[in-house]
Design an enzyme around this catalytic site. Structure first.
Site: not given
Length: 275
Positions: A137, A150
């Site tokens: 990401s 995360y």
């Protein structure tokens, strides 16, 4: 090349979003392979035929990983590309995250990548070729408030992939990482878990500002298909490139990050987050 002799891809998390789009894209371009997901019967899985196997694979279950890789090798005889896409986001104050939430976030986003990669490497070594593509990401390169767990997993995937690329290169195997920006999927719904319950707590005021800023930013995201195109490029470009930014927002944000001092970067994050 006939479809019978075409390359083979194994994709995790192919039930929706990026993984689903990637499975369709590879199939459309003549690849064979396995579209894997935790529960194929409960998802809009790609159509299964002799060239596409839809298989159950839970990346947090070592036995499931072994079974899916073995089934792919049994049906197709090789695996040329693995796309480690399965994952989800955990949002909210770190202090309020339970032990189980922390464990599952790392089990899925990090340990799952490790498990699938380790399981396919013997076959790739025998072939003397292969490509491991890990979907991380932009959140593996840049941080935002309340995504600490995360971010920890995605930073881990970026670092793991870059280091892995050095050790696998002499074996003819490439390791690459995809860093998408915002994607128009259900990430903010089904794929986003929260560490907190509704109600008053010490982080409430800050959390409200960040959530409002997140809501205001929605709508200018890349499509899953456009991210799948970047994955396909990584699988087929034949280069030693490791990092692939995916989406205009990812490219712009990373370029801006590179140009700023630490103080400027931190201030940019604060403003972007409504703080």
């Amino acid at each position: 090349m006939s479809i019978e002799g075409s390359p083979v891809v194994l994709i995790t998390g192919a039930s929706t979003g990026i993984g689903h789009a990637a499975a369709h894209l590879f199939a459309e371009r003549g690849w064979r392979g396995a579209a894997t997901m935790r529960n194929p019967s409960a998802s809009a899985a790609p159509a299964q035929d002799q060239h596409v196997a839809v298989l159950p694979l839970d990346v947090t279950d070592p036995a499931s990983v072994k079974a899916a890789v073995a089934a792919t090798l049994e049906q197709f005889g090789r695996i040329d590309v693995v796309v480690n896409n399965a994952g989800y986001g955990l949002f909210g104050p770190f202090e309020k995250a339970s032990d189980e939430q922390i464990r599952l976030q790392f089990a899925t986003n990090v340990d799952g990548v490790f498990a699938v990669t380790r399981e396919v490497l013997p076959a790739m070594r025998r072939q003397g070729s292969g490509t491991i593509i890990n979907v991380a990401s932009l959140g593996g390169l840049i941080t935002l408030p309340f995504f600490s767990l995360y971010h920890a997993t995605k930073f881990a995937v970026v670092g793991f992939t870059e280091s892995l690329s050095f050790e696998l290169a002499p074996l003819g195997i490439r390791a690459k990482v995809i860093a998408p920006g915002g994607v128009a999927t259900d990430f903010a719904g089904r794929s986003l878990a929260q560490t907190f319950a509704e109600g008053e707590h010490a982080y409430g005021n800050t959390l409200s500002k960040v959530m409002a800023a997140m809501t205001a930013r929605r709508g200018n995201y890349s499509s899953p298909k456009s991210i799948a195109e970047t994955i396909f490029t990584a699988a087929t470009d034949g280069t030693g490139r490791v990092l692939y930014l995916a989406g205009p927002d990812a490219e712009q944000a990373f370029a801006l990050r590179q140009s700023l001092s630490e103080a400027e970067r931190l201030e940019m994050v604060r403003q972007h987050s409504g703080l």
